[in-house]
Design a protein around this motif. Structure first.
Motif, short mmCIF file in Angstrom:
data_model
loop_
_atom_site.label_atom_id
_atom_site.label_comp_id
_atom_site.label_asym_id
_atom_site.label_seq_id
_atom_site.Cartn_x
_atom_site.Cartn_y
_atom_site.Cartn_z
N ASN A 1 -83.84 9.62 -33.92
CA ASN A 1 -83.05 8.05 -35.03
C ASN A 1 -81.78 8.58 -35.14
O ASN A 1 -81.90 9.46 -36.15
N PHE B 1 -94.33 12.22 -43.90
CA PHE B 1 -94.28 12.97 -42.55
C PHE B 1 -93.15 11.86 -41.51
O PHE B 1 -93.68 10.53 -41.84
N GLY B 2 -92.32 11.92 -41.14
CA GLY B 2 -91.54 11.08 -40.63
C GLY B 2 -90.81 12.11 -39.53
O GLY B 2 -91.47 13.09 -39.73
N ILE B 3 -90.11 11.29 -38.83
CA ILE B 3 -89.87 12.13 -37.34
C ILE B 3 -88.79 13.87 -37.93
O ILE B 3 -88.74 14.34 -37.11
N ASP B 4 -88.12 13.14 -38.77
CA ASP B 4 -87.14 14.39 -39.74
C ASP B 4 -88.30 15.40 -39.75
O ASP B 4 -87.32 16.68 -39.87
N THR B 5 -89.36 15.18 -40.31
CA THR B 5 -90.63 15.55 -40.05
C THR B 5 -91.39 17.33 -39.10
O THR B 5 -91.28 18.68 -39.46
N MET C 1 -91.69 7.38 -31.38
CA MET C 1 -91.29 7.94 -32.17
C MET C 1 -90.83 8.67 -31.67
O MET C 1 -90.39 10.26 -31.66
N TYR D 1 -94.25 13.79 -33.71
CA TYR D 1 -95.08 13.10 -34.34
C TYR D 1 -95.73 11.64 -32.88
O TYR D 1 -94.70 10.66 -32.60
#
Lengths: 440, 424
Positions: B20, B3-7, B17, B10
Motif C-alpha cells: 500500500n 501481521f500486515g503487508i508491511d510486516t 495483498m 502475505y
C-alpha cells in the motif's frame, strides 16, 4: 547483473513474460490500456493536491451541516492507532495466531458498543448507518417472519432509499409512520394504526432526523409486537438510557462521530448490535473470546457459518469486506475519551445545539428549534418566508447553512436542519448569526 | 501482535495483498479530503467531484466499460448493485428473469449476493478447472438473469473460452457479470469489456491497492456497458458548462445502495495510484504478479501438487491431499507452521473443488528473494515431523486458537463475559 524477472523466466525456461499470457486468446487481447502513462510520485501529489484545493473545507467556510455526519474533533492518538501499518495493511483476521492485535481491538469495539447500547453482541461493522438499517430490517424478518417493516416518515431520504434496495428479495414491505407535527417525535396514534401481526419490526431513531430526542421509547416498545430496532447516534448514547433498557432487540447507527472524519461521506461505520438470543441471525463478522491450545486467552472470528464464505446463498448477508479500521478508530476514540470524556462531548453537543437554536430563534422571522424539547447536535430552523434564498445568500458570504429540507419532506420546504458541534468557533457562529440578521 | 503487508509476505489468495503506497495515505489525510461534508453545495466541492468524475472515466477505460458508479462500499456490494442493474435492464424489456448462474469455483459473495436478492442459483460444475460449456448451455435459458464469472477464475486459470461463454449467455438473453476480484492478473492484456462482459465490479482495495484496513474499508465501484447506464445508482457525477455536479435526474435509476457517493477517502487513494502507475505501469503490475505466481508454482513442483494443467495467472491453488493421506499432515497444519517462519499463510480450503487447498497469490510487489524464501520454508515444512506441524504455530503470540470453543459458547462482549448467566 540480470534482473529478478530475467532470472525467474530463465529458471522456468521462458523467454519473455508474454509467454505467461499465451492462454489469453488474441480475440480478447488489447494492445494497451487506454489511459495516460504513469507520472512520478511528486507530480501526482502536486496534481491531486492542487485539484483538491478547489474544495472549500469546513475550516475555510463555517458549515452547519449534520444529517448523519458530524465534524467532531478527532484526537491525534486515534489517528496514531489506525495509522499503525499492522492494522491498516492487514486483511480480515482469518489466522488468529498472527492477528491478536486486530482481533482484540475489534472485540473491544464490540464490547464498547454493547456498553453504549445495552446490547450483548455487536458485529465488527456494516458499510454505513444506512446499510446497517437495511440489514436490520432483513434480520427483523428472519426473527419474526412478518413481512412489514415500519419506519418513521421523518427519516433522512438517503437512509430510506438504501433501505428500499436492501429489503429486495426478502419479501418485505416498508411502511412509513408519520411524525407528530407539534413534537417532531413519532406519532403514536399512527403507529398504533399501522401495527399488525404482520409487522416484523419497528424502526425508531433516538435522536431522530430532526435532532430531537425520541422520548417515547417505552410506549413504542409496548405497542410493538415484532422486533424493535433503534437507531442511535453513538455519542448521544453517553447521556441517555441505552436502548437495551427499553427492550430494543437490535441497535444500529452511523458510527462516524466516533473518531472518523467526514471524508465527503465515506468511509463510514455502520454500527450493528443485538441481544444474545439473536446472534445466530445477525449479519456480518464477529469476534469471539476463546482460549489457545495452552489455555491462554485468545480471540478469533466466530459464528462464521452465518457468513457468505461458508453458507454461500443461505448466508445472513453477502458482506465480506466491511469497515473494520473505522471500528478500531471508534474503539480507540472511546478508550481515549473514557466514559467521562464521552459524556462531556455529548453534553457539549446538547448545550451547543441549544444555544445556537436559541440565538437563531431570537432573529425575527426565524423559528428554532421548530420542535420544542431536547436536541442533539442539530435542530430544524424554519423561516416562513422561505429558506432557499437564505441558503444562497449564506453561501455567497462564505457560510454553509444547514441542510435544506425541501427534498426530504415537502411540508418542511421552508426549513433547514442546522447542526453544530464543539468545533464551531464563536467567530463562526457569530458570522452565521450576523448573516441571518440580514433577513430579519 | 498483528501481521500486515508491511510486516511480511502475505500471499493470501483472492485478496491481492500488495504493498500500500504511502503517498496515497498522505493525500487521503489532507483536510481537503477529510473535512468536507457530503451535503455541501456542489460549488464548494468541485475538487472532490472532479476526482470522482475522472476516476469514473479512468476505471471505465481500464475495464472497457462505458459508465461507472463509485457508490458501492465493497466487492460484495458491487455484486448486489450489479445484479440490481441486471434486473432493471431485463424489466425494462418486460422480462422477469430470476436465475443466476455461477460456476462451482465462485467466491462466496457471488451466491450470497444472488441469494439476498431472492434469485435462484444455478451452480454449474467445472471441467478441468474451467467452465464446462456443455453444462453452461444446459443451464442457460429464458430465465437466465446473469452469469457471474471471474476471469482468471479462483484457480488462477484464464477461461480461454470466455467469448463462447459470453455467446451462450447472451444468446439466452442473459447478461455477463465480471467479478473483479482477480483483475490484478489481466491489466493491459485484456479487459472485461473486451471479453464481452456487461457489468463489472472493481475491488479498489485489491487491484488499486487501497489498504485493506484489517478487513475494510474497501471500495467496489461498478462499471457497465451503455445499455445499462440509465439504471446506475444516483447520483452520477456529471460535468456541464457550470462544472462538476451530482446528477439525480435519472428516472430509470435503481436508487441508492449507500448513503452518499462511496468511500471517498479510498477513491482518492485509488485515483492517485492510477495516475502514478498509468497505462504502462498497470500492465507491468499484472506482468509481475503473473510472473511471481507462476514462478512459485514452478518452484513448488514435487513439493505440493497443483491440480489442473496449463498456465496460471496471478494465483494458483495447490493441494496437500497427498500429504494428508500419506503423513496425516493437513493444509491447516502447513498454514499454521508457515507463521513460525514469518509468513502469512495462503488462503486455505478454497475453492472447494480442490481438496486440502492452499491458494497462493504473491502479488507484484514481492521480490524473487521473498518468493524463494517462501518456497524454501514450504520445502522444509513438508518434511518436518507431523507432531511439530499438528501443534504449530510455536513462535506466535498465542498458540493454536480454539475456534470450535469460540463458536460453541459465543462471548462477543465484556457484557456477556461478565453476565451471571452463561450465554445461551
Amino acid at each position: 547483473m540480470p534482473s529478478d524477472e530475467d532470472e525467474m523466466l530463465r529458471e522456468m525456461g521462458l523467454r519473455s513474460v508474454d509467454d505467461l499470457f499465451a492462454d489469453i486468446p488474441s480475440a480478447v487481447r488489447i494492445p494497451k490500456l487506454d489511459i495516460p502513462d504513469g507520472l512520478p510520485e511528486d507530480q501526482v501529489v502536486a496534481r491531486v493536491t492542487s485539484m483538491l484545493r478547489a474544495n472549500r473545507t469546513v475550516v475555510d467556510m463555517p458549515t452547519f451541516l449534520g444529517g448523519g455526519l458530524y465534524d467532531h474533533f478527532v484526537p491525534a492518538s486515534v489517528r496514531a492507532v489506525v495509522s499503525r501499518s499492522e492494522f491498516y495493511t492487514s486483511y480480515t483476521p482469518y489466522q488468529p495466531e498472527i492477528s491478536q492485535g486486530l482481533l482484540q481491538a475489534l472485540w473491544e469495539y464490540q464490547s464498547l458498543i454493547c456498553e453504549l447500547t445495552g446490547m450483548d453482541a455487536a458485529n465488527t461493522s456494516m458499510y454505513d448507518g444506512s446499510t446497517a438499517l437495511g440489514e436490520a430490517a432483513r434480520m427483523a424478518h428472519r426473527i419474526h417472519g412478518g413481512r412489514i417493516f415500519l419506519v418513521p416518515r421523518g427519516l433522512r431520504h438517503n437512509r430510506r432509499a438504501v433501505l428500499a434496495n436492501y429489503i429486495l428479495g426478502a419479501g418485505l414491505e416498508v411502511r412509513e409512520v408519520d411524525y407528530d407535527r407539534e413534537s417532531g417525535m413519532l406519532d403514536l396514534a399512527k403507529l398504533k394504526t399501522a401495527m399488525s401481526p404482520d409487522v416484523c419490526g419497528v424502526y425508531v431513531e433516538n435522536p431522530n432526523f430532526f435532532g430531537r430526542f425520541e422520548e417515547q421509547l417505552e410506549e413504542i416498545r409496548d405497542m410493538t409486537t415484532g422486533v424493535l430496532v433503534v437507531g442511535v447516534n453513538p455519542i448521544a448514547q453517553a447521556v441517555v438510557r441505552p436502548p437495551g433498557d427499553f427492550g430494543a432487540d437490535i441497535v444500529v447507527g452511523e458510527g462516524q462521530p466516533l473518531g472518523t472524519q467526514m471524508n465527503f461521506g465515506g468511509p463510514l461505520l455502520g454500527i450493528f448490535a443485538c441481544r444474545q438470543q439473536h446472534i445466530r441471525k445477525m449479519p456480518g463478522r464477529v469476534i469471539g473470546l476463546t482460549r489457545d491450545a495452552k489455555g491462554h486467552r485468545a480471540f478469533c472470528m466466530t459464528l462464521q457459518t452465518r457468513e457468505q464464505h461458508i453458507r454461500r446463498e443461505k448466508a445472513m448477508s453477502n458482506i465480506c469486506t466491511n469497515e473494520s479500521l473505522l471500528a478500531v478508530a471508534a474503539a480507540a476514540y472511546m478508550a481515549v475519551l473514557g466514559s467521562n470524556g464521552l459524556r462531556r462531548v455529548a453534553a457539549e453537543n446538547i448545550r451547543r445545539a441549544k444555544e445556537l437554536a436559541a440565538a437563531i430563534d431570537k432573529i425575527a422571522g426565524f423559528e428554532a428549534p421548530l420542535f420544542p424539547g431536547a436536541h442533539f447536535n442539530e435542530f430544524v430552523v424554519r423561516r416562513k418566508k422561505g429558506y432557499a434564498a437564505v441558503h444562497r445568500a449564506l453561501l455567497e458570504k462564505g457560510i454553509h447553512g444547514g441542510l435544506p429540507l425541501t427534498r426530504q419532506l415537502p411540508e418542511l420546504s421552508d426549513a433547514a436542519l442546522f447542526a453544530t458541534t464543539g468545533r464551531h468557533t464563536p467567530e463562526a457562529v457569530g458570522r452565521l448569526l450576523a448573516a441571518l440578521e440580514a433577513f430579519r | 501482535m498483528n501481521f500486515g503487508i508491511d510486516t511480511g509476505f502475505y500471499p493470501l489468495g483472492s485478496c491481492t495483498m500488495k504493498f500500500n503506497p504511502k503517498f496515497t495515505e498522505e493525500l487521503a489525510a489532507l483536510p481537503t479530503v477529510t473535512r468536507i461534508h457530503p451535503d455541501q453545495d456542489e460549488s464548494t466541492v468541485q475538487g472532490a467531484l472532479r476526482v470522482l468524475y475522472e476516476l469514473q472515466d479512468l476505471l471505465a477505460r481500464i475495464a472497457g466499460m462505458d459508465a461507472v458508479t463509485l457508490q458501492p462500499a465493497a466487492g460484495a456490494q458491487g455484486e448486489y448493485t450489479g445484479l440490481l442493474l441486471a434486473q432493471a435492464y431485463h424489466r425494462e424489456r418486460g422480462e422477469e428473469r430470476h436465475q443466476v448462474i455461477i460456476p462451482d469455483t465462485a467466491h462466496g459473495t457471488n451466491p450470497a449476493s444472488a441469494g439476498m436478492l431472492g434469485f435462484d442459483l444455478i451452480e454449474i460444475p467445472s471441467k478441468d478447472g474451467r467452465v464446462d460449456l456443455k453444462a453452461l448451455e444446459a443451464a442457460a435459458g429464458p430465465k437466465t438473469l446473469a452469469l457471474m464469472l471471474t476471469n482468471p477464475n479462483t484457480l488462477g486459470i484464464f477461461e480461454e473460452h470466455v467469448l463462447d461463454i459470453a455467446q451462450i449467455v447472451h444468446d439466452a438473453g442473459g447478461l455477463l457479470y465480471y467479478d473483479g476480484a482477480n483483475f490484478n492478473a489481466i491489466l493491459g492484456r485484456t479487459s472485461p469489456g473486451k471479453m464481452n462482459f456487461d457489468i463489472v465490479h472493481f475491488n479498489l482495495h485489491k487491484t488499486f491497492t487501497t489498504p485493506h484496513g484489517g478487513g475494510g474499508p474497501g471500495a467496489g465501484p461498478v462499471g457497465v456497458k451503455k445499455p445499462l447506464e440509465p439504471f446506475l445508482p444516483v447520483p452520477v457525477i456529471g460535468l456541464n458548462g457550470r462544472g462538476y455536479h451530482l446528477d439525480y435526474d435519472r428516472p430509470k435509476s435503481i436508487g441508492k445502495v449507500r448513503a452518499w457517493y462511496g468511500n471517498f477517502a479510498l477513491l482518492v487513494r485509488a485515483y492517485a495510484y492510477i495516475l502514478r502507475m498509468g497505462g504502462d505501469g498497470l500492465k507491468e503490475v499484472s506482468d509481475r504478479a503473473v510472473l511471481n505466481a507462476n514462478y512459485i508454482r514452478h518452484r513448488l513442483a514435487g513439493v505440493l501438487d497443483v491440480p489442473f494443467g496449463g498456465l496460471r495467472k496471478h494465483e494458483f491453488v495447490a493441494s496437500a491431499a497427498k500429504l494428508a493421506a500419506e503423513r496425516g499432515v493437513r493444509t491447516v497444519d502447513l498454514a499454521k507452521r508457515l507463521m513460525d517462519f514469518g509468513y502469512h499463510p495462503p488462503t486455505v480450503y478454497f475453492p472447494h473443488l480442490v481438496e486440502e487447498a492452499l491458494m497462493v497469490e504473491p502479488t507484484e510487489t514481492e521480490t524473487k528473494e521473498t518468493l524463494d524464501g517462501f518456497v524454501e520454508a514450504l520445502k522444509k515444512i513438508v518434511k518436518e515431523d507431523p507432531d511439530t506441524l499438528h501443534s504449530a504455530p510455536h513462535n506466535t503470540a498465542v498458540a493454536r486458537v480454539d475456534e470450535v470453543q469460540a463458536a460453541r459458547e459465543p462471548i462477543l462482549s465484556w457484557r456477556t463475559l461478565k453476565s451471571p448467566k452463561p450465554p445461551s
